[in-house]
Design a protein around this motif. Structure first.
Motif, PDB file in Angstrom:
ATOM      1  N   MET A   1      61.284  24.558  61.364  1.00 30.34           N
ATOM      2  CA  MET A   1      61.792  24.584  60.008  1.00 30.34           C
ATOM      3  C   MET A   1      63.321  24.669  60.011  1.00 30.34           C
ATOM      4  SD  MET A   1      60.729  24.807  56.863  1.00 30.34           S
ATOM      5  CE  MET A   1      61.172  25.369  55.282  1.00 30.34           C
ATOM      6  N   PHE A   2      63.854  25.573  60.846  1.00 29.96           N
ATOM      7  CA  PHE A   2      65.305  25.715  60.913  1.00 29.96           C
ATOM      8  C   PHE A   2      65.954  24.441  61.433  1.00 29.96           C
ATOM      9  CE2 PHE A   2      69.234  27.042  63.034  1.00 29.96           C
ATOM     10  CZ  PHE A   2      69.895  27.571  61.938  1.00 29.96           C
ATOM     11  N   ASN A   3      65.294  23.769  62.375  1.00 29.92           N
ATOM     12  CA  ASN A   3      65.855  22.517  62.916  1.00 29.92           C
ATOM     13  C   ASN A   3      65.931  21.439  61.849  1.00 29.92           C
ATOM     14  OD1 ASN A   3      66.251  23.577  65.469  1.00 29.92           O
ATOM     15  ND2 ASN A   3      64.209  22.987  66.169  1.00 29.92           N
ATOM     16  N   LYS A   4      64.911  21.373  60.988  1.00 30.56           N
ATOM     17  CA  LYS A   4      64.939  20.393  59.899  1.00 30.56           C
ATOM     18  C   LYS A   4      66.064  20.705  58.918  1.00 30.56           C
ATOM     19  CE  LYS A   4      60.131  18.977  59.898  1.00 30.56           C
ATOM     20  NZ  LYS A   4      58.912  18.830  59.089  1.00 30.56           N
ATOM     21  N   TYR A   5      66.259  21.983  58.626  1.00 35.38           N
ATOM     22  CA  TYR A   5      67.335  22.404  57.723  1.00 35.38           C
ATOM     23  C   TYR A   5      68.696  22.051  58.318  1.00 35.38           C
ATOM     24  CZ  TYR A   5      70.457  25.488  55.142  1.00 35.38           C
ATOM     25  OH  TYR A   5      71.486  25.985  54.412  1.00 35.38           O
ATOM     26  N   LYS A   6      68.865  22.331  59.596  1.00 33.05           N
ATOM     27  CA  LYS A   6      70.129  22.025  60.272  1.00 33.05           C
ATOM     28  C   LYS A   6      70.376  20.518  60.297  1.00 33.05           C
ATOM     29  CE  LYS A   6      72.692  23.098  64.442  1.00 33.05           C
ATOM     30  NZ  LYS A   6      72.681  23.759  65.744  1.00 33.05           N
ATOM     31  N   GLU A   7      69.339  19.745  60.536  1.00 33.25           N
ATOM     32  CA  GLU A   7      69.454  18.281  60.542  1.00 33.25           C
ATOM     33  C   GLU A   7      69.843  17.765  59.154  1.00 33.25           C
ATOM     34  OE1 GLU A   7      66.403  14.574  61.056  1.00 33.25           O
ATOM     35  OE2 GLU A   7      66.156  16.270  62.416  1.00 33.25           O
ATOM     36  N   PHE A   8      69.245  18.342  58.111  1.00 40.66           N
ATOM     37  CA  PHE A   8      69.566  17.949  56.744  1.00 40.66           C
ATOM     38  C   PHE A   8      71.029  18.237  56.425  1.00 40.66           C
ATOM     39  CE2 PHE A   8      70.032  19.067  52.249  1.00 40.66           C
ATOM     40  CZ  PHE A   8      69.667  17.867  51.665  1.00 40.66           C
ATOM     41  N   THR A   9      71.519  19.413  56.837  1.00 39.39           N
ATOM     42  CA  THR A   9      72.914  19.759  56.548  1.00 39.39           C
ATOM     43  C   THR A   9      73.894  18.856  57.292  1.00 39.39           C
ATOM     44  OG1 THR A   9      72.958  21.444  58.288  1.00 39.39           O
ATOM     45  CG2 THR A   9      72.391  22.173  56.071  1.00 39.39           C
ATOM     46  N   GLU A  10      73.511  18.387  58.464  1.00 41.76           N
ATOM     47  CA  GLU A  10      74.388  17.485  59.215  1.00 41.76           C
ATOM     48  C   GLU A  10      74.384  16.082  58.633  1.00 41.76           C
ATOM     49  OE1 GLU A  10      73.117  17.764  63.245  1.00 41.76           O
ATOM     50  OE2 GLU A  10      73.892  19.795  63.498  1.00 41.76           O
ATOM     51  N   LYS A  11      73.216  15.617  58.164  1.00 39.69           N
ATOM     52  CA  LYS A  11      73.120  14.264  57.614  1.00 39.69           C
ATOM     53  C   LYS A  11      73.662  14.181  56.191  1.00 39.69           C
ATOM     54  CE  LYS A  11      69.228  12.416  60.215  1.00 39.69           C
ATOM     55  NZ  LYS A  11      67.872  11.867  60.108  1.00 39.69           N
ATOM     56  N   HIS A  12      73.460  15.238  55.394  1.00 43.86           N
ATOM     57  CA  HIS A  12      73.827  15.224  53.976  1.00 43.86           C
ATOM     58  C   HIS A  12      74.636  16.473  53.617  1.00 43.86           C
ATOM     59  CE1 HIS A  12      70.839  12.050  53.671  1.00 43.86           C
ATOM     60  NE2 HIS A  12      69.950  12.861  54.220  1.00 43.86           N
ATOM     61  N   PRO A  13      75.853  16.588  54.103  1.00 39.65           N
ATOM     62  CA  PRO A  13      76.605  17.820  53.840  1.00 39.65           C
ATOM     63  C   PRO A  13      76.961  18.015  52.364  1.00 39.65           C
ATOM     64  CG  PRO A  13      78.006  16.211  54.916  1.00 39.65           C
ATOM     65  CD  PRO A  13      76.614  15.661  54.923  1.00 39.65           C
ATOM     66  N   TYR A  14      77.229  16.923  51.643  1.00 41.16           N
ATOM     67  CA  TYR A  14      77.583  17.050  50.228  1.00 41.16           C
ATOM     68  C   TYR A  14      76.385  17.510  49.405  1.00 41.16           C
ATOM     69  CZ  TYR A  14      81.752  14.470  51.559  1.00 41.16           C
ATOM     70  OH  TYR A  14      82.928  14.088  52.159  1.00 41.16           O
ATOM     71  N   ALA A  15      75.223  16.942  49.665  1.00 43.91           N
ATOM     72  CA  ALA A  15      74.014  17.358  48.950  1.00 43.91           C
ATOM     73  C   ALA A  15      73.685  18.817  49.256  1.00 43.91           C
ATOM     74  CB  ALA A  15      72.840  16.460  49.330  1.00 43.91           C
ATOM     75  N   HIS A  16      73.921  19.224  50.482  1.00 37.96           N
ATOM     76  CA  HIS A  16      73.659  20.609  50.866  1.00 37.96           C
ATOM     77  C   HIS A  16      74.532  21.568  50.060  1.00 37.96           C
ATOM     78  CE1 HIS A  16      74.503  24.154  53.473  1.00 37.96           C
ATOM     79  NE2 HIS A  16      73.189  24.196  53.421  1.00 37.96           N
ATOM     80  N   VAL A  17      75.808  21.271  49.920  1.00 41.40           N
ATOM     81  CA  VAL A  17      76.708  22.138  49.166  1.00 41.40           C
ATOM     82  C   VAL A  17      76.290  22.201  47.698  1.00 41.40           C
ATOM     83  CG1 VAL A  17      79.092  22.368  48.325  1.00 41.40           C
ATOM     84  CG2 VAL A  17      78.658  21.826  50.710  1.00 41.40           C
ATOM     85  N   ILE A  18      75.941  21.067  47.130  1.00 38.95           N
ATOM     86  CA  ILE A  18      75.538  21.037  45.720  1.00 38.95           C
ATOM     87  C   ILE A  18      74.238  21.811  45.515  1.00 38.95           C
ATOM     88  CG2 ILE A  18      74.772  19.511  43.863  1.00 38.95           C
ATOM     89  CD1 ILE A  18      76.860  17.479  44.952  1.00 38.95           C
ATOM     90  N   LEU A  19      73.273  21.656  46.414  1.00 32.94           N
ATOM     91  CA  LEU A  19      72.023  22.407  46.295  1.00 32.94           C
ATOM     92  C   LEU A  19      72.248  23.906  46.414  1.00 32.94           C
ATOM     93  CD1 LEU A  19      69.534  20.205  48.344  1.00 32.94           C
ATOM     94  CD2 LEU A  19      69.526  20.626  45.891  1.00 32.94           C
ATOM     95  N   ILE A  20      73.080  24.319  47.347  1.00 34.11           N
ATOM     96  CA  ILE A  20      73.390  25.742  47.499  1.00 34.11           C
ATOM     97  C   ILE A  20      74.076  26.272  46.245  1.00 34.11           C
ATOM     98  CG2 ILE A  20      74.802  27.398  48.788  1.00 34.11           C
ATOM     99  CD1 ILE A  20      72.283  26.585  50.254  1.00 34.11           C
ATOM    100  N   MET A  21      75.005  25.502  45.686  1.00 28.28           N
ATOM    101  CA  MET A  21      75.696  25.926  44.465  1.00 28.28           C
ATOM    102  C   MET A  21      74.731  26.083  43.305  1.00 28.28           C
ATOM    103  SD  MET A  21      77.184  25.103  41.265  1.00 28.28           S
ATOM    104  CE  MET A  21      77.318  23.365  41.101  1.00 28.28           C
ATOM    105  N   LEU A  22      73.826  25.138  43.134  1.00 28.51           N
ATOM    106  CA  LEU A  22      72.859  25.225  42.047  1.00 28.51           C
ATOM    107  C   LEU A  22      71.939  26.431  42.220  1.00 28.51           C
ATOM    108  CD1 LEU A  22      71.868  21.473  41.605  1.00 28.51           C
ATOM    109  CD2 LEU A  22      73.219  22.874  40.048  1.00 28.51           C
ATOM    110  N   PHE A  23      71.469  26.637  43.423  1.00 27.25           N
ATOM    111  CA  PHE A  23      70.553  27.745  43.696  1.00 27.25           C
ATOM    112  C   PHE A  23      71.230  29.096  43.467  1.00 27.25           C
ATOM    113  CE2 PHE A  23      68.482  30.652  46.754  1.00 27.25           C
ATOM    114  CZ  PHE A  23      67.210  30.654  46.192  1.00 27.25           C
ATOM    115  N   THR A  24      72.416  29.277  44.013  1.00 31.00           N
ATOM    116  CA  THR A  24      73.094  30.563  43.865  1.00 31.00           C
ATOM    117  C   THR A  24      73.568  30.793  42.430  1.00 31.00           C
ATOM    118  OG1 THR A  24      75.166  29.585  44.636  1.00 31.00           O
ATOM    119  CG2 THR A  24      73.814  30.715  46.268  1.00 31.00           C
ATOM    120  N   SER A  25      73.979  29.742  41.736  1.00 34.35           N
ATOM    121  CA  SER A  25      74.366  29.895  40.336  1.00 34.35           C
ATOM    122  C   SER A  25      73.167  30.303  39.491  1.00 34.35           C
ATOM    123  CB  SER A  25      74.961  28.600  39.791  1.00 34.35           C
ATOM    124  OG  SER A  25      76.174  28.324  40.420  1.00 34.35           O
TER     125      SER A  25
END
Length: 66
Positions: A1-25
Protein backbone atom coordinates in the motif's frame (compact mmCIF):
# COMPACT_ATOMS: atom_id res chain seq x y z
CA UNK A 1 0.00 0.00 0.00
CA UNK A 2 2.78 2.42 0.93
CA UNK A 3 4.63 1.59 -2.30
CA UNK A 4 1.56 2.46 -4.36
CA UNK A 5 1.19 5.76 -2.48
CA UNK A 6 4.86 6.58 -3.02
CA UNK A 7 4.58 5.71 -6.72
CA UNK A 8 1.50 7.95 -7.05
CA UNK A 9 3.31 10.89 -5.43
CA UNK A 10 6.26 10.48 -7.79
CA UNK A 11 4.11 10.20 -10.93
CA UNK A 12 1.56 12.90 -10.00
CA UNK A 13 3.11 15.37 -7.57
CA UNK A 14 0.67 18.19 -8.38
CA UNK A 15 -2.40 16.00 -7.87
CA UNK A 16 -0.92 14.77 -4.61
CA UNK A 17 -0.53 18.31 -3.25
CA UNK A 18 -4.07 19.26 -4.28
CA UNK A 19 -5.55 16.10 -2.71
CA UNK A 20 -3.67 16.69 0.54
CA UNK A 21 -4.85 20.32 0.60
CA UNK A 22 -8.47 19.33 0.06
CA UNK A 23 -8.34 16.61 2.70
CA UNK A 24 -6.66 18.73 5.37
CA UNK A 25 -8.87 21.75 4.65
CA UNK A 26 -11.96 19.60 5.01
CA UNK A 27 -10.72 18.32 8.37
CA UNK A 28 -9.83 21.82 9.59
CA UNK A 29 -13.13 23.35 8.47
CA UNK A 30 -15.06 20.47 10.05
CA UNK A 31 -13.29 20.87 13.40
CA UNK A 32 -13.83 24.63 13.37
CA UNK A 33 -17.52 24.18 12.61
CA UNK A 34 -17.98 21.55 15.32
CA UNK A 35 -16.21 23.66 17.95
CA UNK A 36 -17.43 27.20 17.11
CA UNK A 37 -20.34 26.66 14.68
CA UNK A 38 -18.62 29.06 12.26
CA UNK A 39 -16.68 28.73 9.04
CA UNK A 40 -13.72 31.11 8.85
CA UNK A 41 -12.92 32.11 5.28
CA UNK A 42 -9.46 33.43 6.15
CA UNK A 43 -8.25 29.90 6.75
CA UNK A 44 -9.20 28.97 3.22
CA UNK A 45 -7.06 31.79 1.81
CA UNK A 46 -4.13 30.58 3.89
CA UNK A 47 -4.57 27.03 2.59
CA UNK A 48 -4.68 28.27 -1.01
CA UNK A 49 -1.54 30.38 -0.51
CA UNK A 50 0.37 27.47 1.03
CA UNK A 51 -0.77 25.18 -1.77
CA UNK A 52 0.47 27.62 -4.42
CA UNK A 53 3.83 27.88 -2.65
CA UNK A 54 4.12 24.09 -2.58
CA UNK A 55 3.16 23.78 -6.26
CA UNK A 56 5.83 26.35 -7.18
CA UNK A 57 8.38 24.43 -5.10
CA UNK A 58 7.52 21.20 -6.93
CA UNK A 59 7.77 22.94 -10.31
CA UNK A 60 11.24 24.26 -9.43
CA UNK A 61 12.34 20.81 -8.24
CA UNK A 62 11.12 19.24 -11.50
CA UNK A 63 12.99 21.81 -13.57
CA UNK A 64 16.20 21.09 -11.67
CA UNK A 65 15.82 17.34 -12.32
CA UNK A 66 15.58 17.87 -16.08
Amino acid sequence: MFNKYKEFTEKHPYAHVILIMLFTSFIGISIEYIVNKKIIGGGLYTAIALTLIELLRIRRRDKEKS
